[in-house]
Design a protein around this motif. Structure first.
Motif, short mmCIF file in Angstrom:
data_model
loop_
_atom_site.label_atom_id
_atom_site.label_comp_id
_atom_site.label_asym_id
_atom_site.label_seq_id
_atom_site.Cartn_x
_atom_site.Cartn_y
_atom_site.Cartn_z
N PRO A 250 0.83 -1.21 0.00
CA PRO A 250 0.00 0.00 0.00
C PRO A 250 0.86 1.26 0.00
O PRO A 250 1.86 1.33 0.73
CB PRO A 250 -0.81 -0.12 1.29
N THR A 294 -3.51 0.23 -2.79
CA THR A 294 -4.26 0.54 -1.57
C THR A 294 -4.26 -0.67 -0.64
O THR A 294 -3.72 -1.72 -0.96
CB THR A 294 -5.72 0.91 -1.91
N ASP A 295 -4.87 -0.52 0.51
CA ASP A 295 -4.93 -1.62 1.48
C ASP A 295 -5.68 -2.83 0.95
O ASP A 295 -5.41 -3.96 1.37
CB ASP A 295 -5.59 -1.15 2.78
N ASP A 296 -6.62 -2.58 0.02
CA ASP A 296 -7.44 -3.69 -0.46
C ASP A 296 -7.49 -3.78 -1.99
O ASP A 296 -8.32 -4.49 -2.54
CB ASP A 296 -8.86 -3.59 0.07
#
Length: 304
Positions: A250, A294-296
């Motif tokens: 991320p 990103t984180d996901d």
């Protein structure tokens, strides 16, 4: 947009072949002088010297840099849309350069290519068999051409890099199919981005889609890290390279910009030192976005 010897973009390590004047295909036109940028617009460090990117920028960007990149990416996307709307038969690529240049100045931004390693114009315009780095000139576009507009914008101390290929009037079905598949290659490359995934997943997704449709992937020119510097690590191949085993985290930001060719994906470089054309003279298309891990998943920073 990089010089051929930039290690972040040219991974092959081989020397480039240069075009001979008697070879058929696109011919260069007259290149006008660089366009001026007012002194009150913040410029990147290379603007006055003609230098390139400095090394050492971290791949994972802090939140304030990501926030600036979102805003700058939106500017680049808007300028690309405005410039692309002017593509038509009879319009010169230098006129497209003027439109993009003035659009940058209106929003207080600097056109990143201008004087990057001495590049003489504010955008790259790559027509037909030009793979990348075409220099805007006085050649009018003609019905049936395709043209890639590569826009990079510098504002708030960061760069946003995006490009798209446009049809000039009515274009043959083969070229339309090339453009559509290239756009899909970019979409599949973006979909392969996520935390913990290897960088090579991007190139795998792109190459599988291109070859499935009978096209080839240009290997010499690749995507690149971006942020405060125009070009940084990591290099992002658009073909499957098992050595590209970096695990995405991320906050990483980079471009994905596949160049997809109708035929032989190898290139020659014009005597101008910039313009890369396919060795067989067949057409090439390209699409590009700047993205952030990103984180996901992934965020497209140069979306509309």
């Amino acid at each position: 947009m990089l010089k051929a010897n930039d290690p972040c973009w040219c991974r092959s390590g081989r020397k480039f072949k240069r075009c001979h004047k008697d070879e058929p295909g696109l011919r260069p036109g007259r290149i006008g002088p660089p366009r001026a940028v007012p002194a009150d617009i913040a410029a990147p460090h290379y603007a006055a010297t003609g230098g390139g990117s400095r090394r050492g920028e971290p791949m994972v960007k802090p939140p304030e840099v990501l926030a600036a990149m979102r805003r700058t990416g939106k500017l680049a996307a808007a300028i690309l849309a405005e410039t692309g709307a002017a593509v038509a038969p009879g319009v010169t690529t230098d006129e497209l350069d003027r439109i993009a240049h003035e659009a940058h100045l209106r929003v207080g931004a600097y056109p990143s290519p201008l004087n990057y390693r001495g590049f003489p114009k504010s955008i790259c315009t790559s027509v037909n068999e030009v793979i990348c780095h075409g220099i805007p000139d006085d050649r009018p576009l003609v019905e049936g051409d395709i043209v890639n507009l590569d826009i990079t914008t510098y504002a708030e101390g960061v760069h946003g890099d995006t490009n798209a290929t446009f049809c000039v009037g009515r274009v043959d079905e083969g070229s339309r199919r090339l453009i559509q598949v290239t756009r899909e290659c970019l979409e599949r490359g973006i979909a392969a981005v996520g935390p913990g995934r290897p960088l090579s997943d991007i190139g795998r997704a792109i190459e599988e889609h291109a070859t499935r449709h009978g096209f080839s992937v240009v290997r010499t020119f690749v995507g690149h890290g971006i942020g405060r510097e125009f070009h940084a690590e990591p290099s992002v191949p658009h073909y499957y390279d098992p050595a590209a085993d970096l695990r995405l985290e991320p906050g990483m930001t980079f471009t994905i910009e596949p160049m997809i060719a109708m035929g032989d994906p190898r290139e020659r470089i014009w005597p101008d030192g910039w313009t890369a054309v396919t060795v067989d003279g067949l057409r090439c298309a390209q699409f590009e976005h700047t993205v952030a891990v990103t984180d996901d998943g992934v965020e497209v920073l140069t979306g509309p």
